[in-house]
Design an enzyme around this catalytic site. Structure first.
Site, PDB file in Angstrom:
ATOM      1  N   LYS A  10      54.204  22.536  78.774  1.00 11.17           N
ATOM      2  CA  LYS A  10      53.289  23.057  77.746  1.00 11.17           C
ATOM      3  C   LYS A  10      53.494  24.560  77.566  1.00 11.17           C
ATOM      4  O   LYS A  10      53.585  25.055  76.440  1.00 11.17           O
ATOM      5  CB  LYS A  10      51.834  22.784  78.159  1.00 11.17           C
ATOM      6  CG  LYS A  10      50.799  23.527  77.341  1.00 11.17           C
ATOM      7  CD  LYS A  10      49.388  23.193  77.760  1.00 11.17           C
ATOM      8  CE  LYS A  10      48.786  24.124  78.775  1.00 11.17           C
ATOM      9  NZ  LYS A  10      48.456  25.471  78.280  1.00 11.17           N
ATOM     10  N   ASN A  11      53.576  25.278  78.714  1.00  9.34           N
ATOM     11  CA  ASN A  11      53.633  26.738  78.618  1.00  9.34           C
ATOM     12  C   ASN A  11      54.995  27.267  78.187  1.00  9.34           C
ATOM     13  O   ASN A  11      55.175  28.472  78.018  1.00  9.34           O
ATOM     14  CB  ASN A  11      53.198  27.374  79.942  1.00  9.34           C
ATOM     15  CG  ASN A  11      51.697  27.218  80.163  1.00  9.34           C
ATOM     16  OD1 ASN A  11      50.979  26.761  79.265  1.00  9.34           O
ATOM     17  ND2 ASN A  11      51.230  27.577  81.333  1.00  9.34           N
ATOM     18  N   CYS A  49      41.217  28.305  77.216  1.00 13.03           N
ATOM     19  CA  CYS A  49      40.309  27.904  78.289  1.00 13.03           C
ATOM     20  C   CYS A  49      39.342  29.037  78.599  1.00 13.03           C
ATOM     21  O   CYS A  49      39.739  30.202  78.657  1.00 13.03           O
ATOM     22  CB  CYS A  49      41.103  27.605  79.556  1.00 13.03           C
ATOM     23  SG  CYS A  49      41.539  25.882  79.743  1.00 13.03           S
ATOM     24  N   ARG A  54      40.079  37.411  80.091  1.00 13.19           N
ATOM     25  CA  ARG A  54      41.388  37.302  79.441  1.00 13.19           C
ATOM     26  C   ARG A  54      41.607  38.337  78.332  1.00 13.19           C
ATOM     27  O   ARG A  54      41.777  37.990  77.160  1.00 13.19           O
ATOM     28  CB  ARG A  54      41.580  35.892  78.875  1.00 13.19           C
ATOM     29  CG  ARG A  54      41.452  34.844  79.943  1.00 13.19           C
ATOM     30  CD  ARG A  54      41.849  33.485  79.484  1.00 13.19           C
ATOM     31  NE  ARG A  54      43.243  33.213  79.708  1.00 13.19           N
ATOM     32  CZ  ARG A  54      43.786  32.025  79.612  1.00 13.19           C
ATOM     33  NH1 ARG A  54      43.063  31.000  79.285  1.00 13.19           N
ATOM     34  NH2 ARG A  54      45.058  31.840  79.827  1.00 13.19           N
ATOM     35  N   ILE A 100      43.605  41.286  76.069  1.00  7.58           N
ATOM     36  CA  ILE A 100      44.993  41.316  75.588  1.00  7.58           C
ATOM     37  C   ILE A 100      45.489  42.757  75.421  1.00  7.58           C
ATOM     38  O   ILE A 100      46.374  43.031  74.630  1.00  7.58           O
ATOM     39  CB  ILE A 100      45.171  40.519  74.276  1.00  7.58           C
ATOM     40  CG1 ILE A 100      44.212  41.018  73.207  1.00  7.58           C
ATOM     41  CG2 ILE A 100      44.995  39.039  74.508  1.00  7.58           C
ATOM     42  CD1 ILE A 100      44.578  40.485  71.821  1.00  7.58           C
ATOM     43  N   ASP A 148      47.236  27.754  87.977  1.00  8.31           N
ATOM     44  CA  ASP A 148      47.037  26.488  87.261  1.00  8.31           C
ATOM     45  C   ASP A 148      47.010  25.273  88.195  1.00  8.31           C
ATOM     46  O   ASP A 148      46.792  24.151  87.731  1.00  8.31           O
ATOM     47  CB  ASP A 148      48.137  26.295  86.200  1.00  8.31           C
ATOM     48  CG  ASP A 148      47.934  27.222  85.009  1.00  8.31           C
ATOM     49  OD1 ASP A 148      46.876  27.866  84.919  1.00  8.31           O
ATOM     50  OD2 ASP A 148      48.842  27.294  84.158  1.00  8.31           O
ATOM     51  N   ARG A 205      44.399  18.754  76.113  1.00 11.34           N
ATOM     52  CA  ARG A 205      45.102  19.977  75.682  1.00 11.34           C
ATOM     53  C   ARG A 205      46.460  20.103  76.373  1.00 11.34           C
ATOM     54  O   ARG A 205      47.378  20.714  75.823  1.00 11.34           O
ATOM     55  CB  ARG A 205      44.269  21.218  76.045  1.00 11.34           C
ATOM     56  CG  ARG A 205      43.075  21.463  75.155  1.00 11.34           C
ATOM     57  CD  ARG A 205      42.457  22.817  75.464  1.00 11.34           C
ATOM     58  NE  ARG A 205      43.505  23.802  75.658  1.00 11.34           N
ATOM     59  CZ  ARG A 205      43.474  24.780  76.548  1.00 11.34           C
ATOM     60  NH1 ARG A 205      42.428  24.948  77.310  1.00 11.34           N
ATOM     61  NH2 ARG A 205      44.478  25.620  76.661  1.00 11.34           N
TER      62      ARG A 205
END
Ligand code: UD1
Length: 418
Positions: free
Chosen positions: A22-23, A116, A121, A123, A305, A397
């Protein structure tokens, strides 16, 4: 929202192949608009984060087609540089689009990103690096407005090896004028994959996977056909699943080096691990010992994760474990849910102290985020009795057909539409 109904206590046997990461796929999709030529990304997992990123590309004017598991992006007619706030809020990774939109159009607008809910988080690292590459940034009413006449290579230093900021820098510097030298880069395997993908398009990037990445700006990028690396977090999740259920499972497709610390920790738990080429085999008799201490760190440290899944495992083991979360502030939201299943965990700031209770019992629990949700599924698989895991949208997701994969290993799990 859908829920899983899980009858715990079945051992798991068999083999599964990991999905594409996914990442990796998300930044590759963001990178696909750097060229007007066609780009194909092979074996794209059918997860909702990918669907959301595809929708973002469509709103920019690109044509996105899913066929036989692959996705093809044709952005020759892409003309918009704004990402709608609804989609940005749903998918934090949309922030990578800033780098590729600036490269393609010299302009980019997006709302503050979502994803999530696992902490603040910010930026700031992304925005500061973009400024150093010549981007003017204005923040107005929850929107980030970026523009530049010409992106210019620069010497950049990241104070923290942020995965997303490193990816954004690659996307903004790939066609900038001159050379960009990035020190303090994130070293995750997904960064290496983005470098390889961009180089397949004609970029000149070297050093990904180390602290220093050097990007020589090129004037043109071509289309390409690319197979991304496999998902080490998905693979790790199923390996932990086998550890808590007992049995013997082989996960195929993932380089064991990308899961080094997890495999070490699983051996500490008492599992037998055997690695051959890209196959990792785990055998567990379910008599697990706690890990003394696990601290999440940027790669090659223990991945944040997999923190929640490991806490579920330690709850079902013997002894005590201290789990320290160094990356995200609120990544213990699954703890109250695990406690409903009998887990004994005390959270104090960034640390969780887990007392292993051996067996958990079935309960109705709700997913609060992607990896926390996966941890609840693992706990339910290893528990005695029946559990309901609610709010599967979080799991959808990032995990393609989780129930199908687990069923193929012998788990009793079914999805119920609510
Ligand atoms: C990516 C992964 C996510 C994983 C995380 C850490 C994707 C799509 N997501 O997220 O699954 O959990 O890496 O391995 O690849 N930070 C700042 N300022 C910034 C950027 C980050 O302070 O500008 C902080 C964050 O708040 C966090 C830490 O740095 O505490 C790590 O974030 P980062 O590495 O950027 O993670 P993501 O790219 O968001």
């Amino acid at each position: 929202m859908d829920k899983f109904v899980i009858d715990g206590g079945r051992r798991l046997f068999g083999s599964i192949r990991a999905q594409s990461a996914k990442n990796s796929v998300l930044p590759l999709l963001a990178a696909s608009i750097l060229t007007e030529q066609r780009v194909t990304i092979r074996e794209t997992p059918p997860i909702s984060d990918v669907a959301c990123m595809a929708q973002i590309l469509r709103e920019l004017g690109a044509e996105v087609r899913f066929e036989g598991g692959d996705v093809t992006i044709d952005s020759a007619n892409a003309c918009d540089h704004r990402i709608s706030s609804a989609l940005t809020k749903e998918l934090r990774s949309s922030v990578f689009m800033l780098g590729s939109l600036l490269t393609r159009f010299g302009r980019a607008v997006c709302a503050y990103p979502g994803g999530c809910d696992i902490g603040l988080r910010p930026i700031d690292l992304h925005l500061n690096a973009l400024k150093r590459l010549g981007v003017e940034i204005e923040e107005r009413e929850g929107y980030i407005l970026c523009s530049c006449k010409r992106l210019k290579g620069a010497d950049l230093v990241l104070d923290f090896p942020s995965v997303g900021a490193t990816e954004n820098i690659l996307l903004a510097a790939v066609m900038a004028e001159g050379r960009t030298v990035l020190e303090g880069a994130a070293k995750e395997p997904e960064i290496v994959d983005l470098q390889n993908f961009l180089n397949a398009m004609g970029a000149k990037i070297a050093g990904a996977g180390t602290d220093t990445v050097v990007i020589e700006g090129v004037t043109k990028l071509n289309g390409c056909d690319y197979l991304p690396i496999k998902d080490r977090i998905e693979a790790g999740t199923y390996l932990i699943g086998c550890a808590v259920c007992g049995g013997e499972v082989e996960v195929e497709g993932v380089n064991a080096d990308s899961l080094g610390l997890l495999l070490h920790k699983l051996r500490e738990n008492g599992c037998k691990i055997h690695v051959k080429n890209d196959k990792i085999r785990i055998a567990s008799d379910r008599r697990l010992k706690c890990n003394r201490r696990i601290e999440t760190r940027p790669f090659p440290g223990f991945p944040t994760d997999l923190q929640a899944q490991t806490a579920a495992l330690n709850s079902m083991a013997e002894g005590c474990a201290l789990i320290v979360e160094n990356l995200f502030e609120t990544r213990f939201k699954y703890v109250p849910e695990l406690k409903k299943m009998g887990a004994d965990i005390e959270v104090n700031g960034r640390s969780a102290f887990v007392r292993g209770v051996g067996r958990l019992h079935g309960a109705a629990v709700s997913c609060g985020d992607l990896r926390g949700g996966a941890a609840l599924v693992l706990a339910a698989l290893g528990a005695e009795g029946t559990s309901e895991v609610l709010d599967l949208a979080h799991i959808d997701r990032g995990y393609a057909d989780m129930e199908g994969k687990l069923k193929s290993l012998g788990a009793q799990i079914r999805r119920v539409r609510v």
